[in-house]
Design a protein around this motif. Structure first.
Motif, mmCIF file in Angstrom:
data_model
loop_
_atom_site.group_PDB
_atom_site.id
_atom_site.type_symbol
_atom_site.label_atom_id
_atom_site.label_comp_id
_atom_site.label_asym_id
_atom_site.label_seq_id
_atom_site.Cartn_x
_atom_site.Cartn_y
_atom_site.Cartn_z
ATOM 1 N N ILE B 46 -39.800 -23.502 -31.576
ATOM 2 C CA ILE B 46 -38.788 -22.810 -30.770
ATOM 3 C C ILE B 46 -39.097 -21.323 -30.625
ATOM 4 O O ILE B 46 -38.709 -20.706 -29.647
ATOM 5 C CB ILE B 46 -37.338 -23.041 -31.272
ATOM 6 C CG1 ILE B 46 -37.115 -22.436 -32.650
ATOM 7 C CG2 ILE B 46 -36.947 -24.499 -31.229
ATOM 8 C CD1 ILE B 46 -35.636 -22.188 -32.925
ATOM 9 N N LEU B 62 -32.206 -23.490 -28.880
ATOM 10 C CA LEU B 62 -33.278 -24.401 -28.455
ATOM 11 C C LEU B 62 -33.425 -25.587 -29.406
ATOM 12 O O LEU B 62 -33.928 -26.632 -29.035
ATOM 13 C CB LEU B 62 -34.621 -23.658 -28.395
ATOM 14 C CG LEU B 62 -34.769 -22.644 -27.271
ATOM 15 C CD1 LEU B 62 -36.073 -21.874 -27.429
ATOM 16 C CD2 LEU B 62 -34.733 -23.337 -25.918
ATOM 17 N N LEU B 63 -32.962 -25.405 -30.637
ATOM 18 C CA LEU B 63 -33.087 -26.476 -31.629
ATOM 19 C C LEU B 63 -32.338 -27.721 -31.222
ATOM 20 O O LEU B 63 -32.653 -28.816 -31.650
ATOM 21 C CB LEU B 63 -32.519 -25.996 -32.970
ATOM 22 C CG LEU B 63 -33.436 -25.096 -33.756
ATOM 23 C CD1 LEU B 63 -32.657 -24.443 -34.872
ATOM 24 C CD2 LEU B 63 -34.601 -25.894 -34.320
ATOM 25 N N THR B 64 -31.302 -27.546 -30.434
ATOM 26 C CA THR B 64 -30.455 -28.690 -30.129
ATOM 27 C C THR B 64 -30.678 -29.248 -28.721
ATOM 28 O O THR B 64 -29.981 -30.139 -28.301
ATOM 29 C CB THR B 64 -28.967 -28.320 -30.300
ATOM 30 O OG1 THR B 64 -28.672 -27.239 -29.436
ATOM 31 C CG2 THR B 64 -28.679 -27.911 -31.723
ATOM 32 N N ASP B 65 -31.621 -28.714 -28.006
ATOM 33 C CA ASP B 65 -31.917 -29.253 -26.673
ATOM 34 C C ASP B 65 -32.953 -30.343 -26.786
ATOM 35 O O ASP B 65 -34.125 -30.065 -26.969
ATOM 36 C CB ASP B 65 -32.437 -28.159 -25.737
ATOM 37 C CG ASP B 65 -31.371 -27.129 -25.446
ATOM 38 O OD1 ASP B 65 -30.182 -27.460 -25.635
ATOM 39 O OD2 ASP B 65 -31.715 -26.018 -25.039
#
Lengths: 304, 428
Positions: B46, B62-65
């Motif tokens: 990320i 971005l970790l959860t996309d």
């Protein structure tokens, strides 16, 4: 209202109960399910869950392994032994047979057979008319998996459509499929690598020996250790070292790397898992590095 | 780094409600980051992406996309599940998009959550979307709400701003009946970006003396604690009959496999089987063929009964004298999930616990305007609509009101022509 049940379940008890529930839903809703058992740690957990779900009865499904022919002998031996101990039927279908039939064509002789497992799996599903495959995939393994349903629908080409998944609410799973279509069911979706190891520790589950620290010749490829085997010989210029390693995940020899470790017991592995700084796939998968989206791509094509 | 649980404090499932703008993904990223659930290689990935996009600091959102399409569009369109653990507890986060057109995803995420974090931007206060999110968590029966007033760093960590937003939300919660109905609502000022009051106490807000967000999560009742009902409910999923066994003891073994949806069960309990109404006693509670003393709420067990009773999947075992009502007409709140509208002409399947029955719509009482929560007239339902409806059932189901039992008060609607799950219902 609000009188709490005093005793609550530990996180492993709860995860186990959820996994048993999911497996029984597959058995209750589907006519011809199969459990995919590779001899790896995740599917070893699945077998214990199946025992808790169905014993003293027999499992309402056979076990099946899609063998690339490139698996460690310790693991396939363990696979056969475990199935025999349980007295359950084990089906093995091999990528090599698909190659002989011409349904799998490798780009080159040394291309990894890992992604071609999808073809062999689909052929086996057609052969036995399986309507559901129970697998040990976990949502924490990879970004694309984080959004996959517990009961994941595949069309007649085995394809997963991430943008068109069935809503999954409460614990009401919908495993309905028309003939030719398939449900992939993932009872340990909500488990992490740590949960798996803690469960193995708690249940005292036996594992193939290569999960524990052993000496092995390897070549360092960046941060990864490439095992030196007949299939993956050292290339000119490679520096071969004997290193104390263990496998965090076992799979096709050509794409699975061990990690440096001196852990010889499950307890020590739990401690190592708690202190590692690299994800399971990041540390071990030689094929997932190419693109951030590579797993999603393979899954769309029918990969497990 | 994951923590090795030393003191077993169970598992908590919670959801986060908010939009990208509220910093929801950042909050989740922050929780994962501060509890060290993010490993170095994931962080490196990320970091690269953040740089590529020209961000100065690492974009934790971005970790959860997850999915390619979402990364391309920069939005979260489906429910994603994330995991982290502290020294004492394991967490499952359901991360759902907050936009109106994704109401169905929010309902999905809410269905398995026991706590919801409602994100409010401190600069904007209570918005229509805040009310929408609160209504949905209320509808889906999440008993614990945490109102996180985020971006406090952008309002100079001002106490008066925070207090004003809290008062505004309380007024709305009172109007909706949240507090009167025993829902637990708590408030906390945070900055997900700076990490204030998420895992570590904020030095910038000494005026806030309450617990951090993680403290609240650590002390909320975990999964397996039924807060609303102690009535024993056991939908039978599967019957275990070890046929062709040479062990004579197993010849007569008939185990009824299921999950204790609420209450507890032990040997000696007088039980009634629905729909037959036949009564018996529990002979033993098993897991994997071995006896355990008590089957607890949310535990998957196998029940053996004293008498030979004909029971199959779809039946429900309850304690005698405490049975849910048999319903052939159902009144329910329904969230429509499908792009194909609900049709009064069609026959649908309703899945309630392990039971499946045919059903037809008998009427739509009203539709809910999701932003104002006002009731409006409706003759059909489109995707994301929420309405009070009636269904006529071909066979009875044994349902509790959803407000007293989420497990035996919930159902899904399945379209037989596609096998899709098209509706989510809550019995009134």
């Amino acid at each position: 209202m609000s009188t709490l049940t005093k005793q609550t379940l530990s996180h492993l008890d709860w995860l186990e109960a959820e996994a048993i529930h999911i497996m029984r839903e597959v058995a209750g809703q589907c006519e011809r399910p199969v459990l995919l058992f590779s001899g790896g740690k995740d599917s070893i957990c699945l077998l214990r869950i199946a025992e808790k779900a169905f014993r003293p009865g027999r499992f309402p499904f056979p076990l099946m392994h899609i063998d690339t022919g490139h698996n460690y002998k310790e693991v396939t031996d363990f696979r056969d032994k475990r199935a025999a101990e349980l007295g359950e039927r084990l089906i093995v279908r091999s990528v090599e047979d698909s190659m002989k039939r011409g349904s799998v064509v490798l780009k080159s002789a040394d291309e990894s057979r890992n992604k071609h497992q999808s073809v062999t799996l689909l052929e086996a599903i057609a052969e036995f008319e399986f309507d559901a495959c129970i697998g040990g995939a976990r949502r924490d393994e990879e970004k694309a998996r984080a959004k996959e349903r517990v009961m994941s629908f595949r069309d007649e080409f085995g394809q997963w459509d991430p943008k068109n998944q069935r809503p999954e609410l409460w614990n009401l799973y919908n495993a309905r499929a028309f003939k030719g279509e398939n449900i992939r069911a993932f009872p340990i979706s909500n488990w992490t690598e740590m949960d798996v190891w803690q469960y193995i520790e708690r249940e005292k589950l036996e594992l193939p020996s290569i999960y524990f620290a052993h000496k092995r010749p390897v070549v360092r490829k960046g941060a990864l250790l490439q095992p030196v085997t007949e299939l993956t010989p050292a290339k000119p210029g490679d520096v071969v070292e004997e290193v104390l390693v263990r496998f965090r995940t076992v799979g096709d020899i050509t794409c699975t790397a061990p990690v440096e470790s001196d852990a010889t017991t499950v307890e020590q592995i739990v401690i190592e898992t708690a202190t590692t700084t690299i994800t399971e796939r990041g540390a071990t998968r030689l094929d997932d590095q190419t693109s951030e989206a590579s797993m999603e791509q393979r899954k769309k094509e029918g990969y497990f | 780094m994951e923590h090795i649980p030393t003191q077993e404090n169970g598992l908590l499932r919670f959801m986060t409600c908010g939009s990208v703008d509220d910093g929801k993904s950042t909050l989740i990223g922050r929780l994962l980051y501060d509890t060290k659930a993010i490993l170095a290689d994931a962080l490196t990935a990320i970091e690269k992406t953040s740089k590529k996009r020209g961000h100065e600091v690492v974009d934790l959102s971005l970790l959860t996309d997850g999915l390619q399409a979402e990364r391309e569009q920069g939005i979260t369109i489906d429910v994603a599940y994330r995991y982290f653990a502290t020294g004492t507890r394991k967490y499952i986060i359901a991360d759902a998009p907050g936009h109106e057109q994704y109401t169905r995803n929010m309902v999905t995420a809410a269905s398995t959550a026991n706590l919801a974090i409602i994100m409010i931007d401190a600069r904007k206060g209570v918005l229509a979307q805040t009310r929408r999110h609160s209504y949905i968590t209320h509808l889906v029966g999440i008993p614990h709400l945490v109102v996180a007033v985020n971006k406090m760093d952008l309002v100079d960590y001002d106490q008066a701003t925070y207090e004003r937003i809290c008062a505004e939300y309380r007024a709305f919660a009172d109007k909706m009946g949240l507090t009167a109905q025993g829902f637990d609502v708590r408030f906390i000022p945070v900055s997900a970006l700076a990490g204030d009051n998420i895992v570590d106490r904020s030095e910038a807000m000494p005026w806030y003396e309450g617990p951090t967000l993680l403290d609240i999560l650590e002390t909320a009742p975990p999964a397996g604690t039924h807060e609303r009902s102690e009535s024993f409910r056991f939908p039978v999923q599967y019957v275990i009959r070890p046929q062709a066994s040479d062990d004579p003891e197993l010849h007569d073994y008939r185990g009824f496999a299921g999950r204790v949806e609420s209450g507890t069960v032990q040997a000696g309990d007088a039980v009634t089987v629905l729909p037959s109404g036949i009564e018996s006693r529990v002979k033993a509670v098993h897991i994997g063929g071995e006896a355990i003393e008590v089957g607890h709420t949310e535990q998957s067990v196998t029940l053996l009964l004293e008498d030979e009773v004909d029971i199959s999947r779809g039946d429900m075992i309850v304690k005698s004298g405490n049975a849910p009502e048999a319903k052939k007409e159902l009144r329910a709140m329904l969230c429509w999930l499908s792009e194909t509208p609900l049709s009064p002409a069609r026959t649908y399947l309703i899945r309630h616990t392990s039971r499946t029955v045919k059903a037809k719509l008998s009427g739509i009482a009203y539709k809910v305007d999701i932003n104002s929560q006002a009731h409006v007239e409706a003759t059909q339902l489109a995707v994301n609509d929420i309405a009070e409806v009636g269904f006529k059932l071909a066979q009875p189901i044994f349902a509790d009101p959803y407000t007293s039992n989420r497990e035996t008060g919930a159902f899904i609607v399945v379209d037989e022509s596609t096998n899709n799950t098209v509706g989510a219902g809550m019995v009134l």
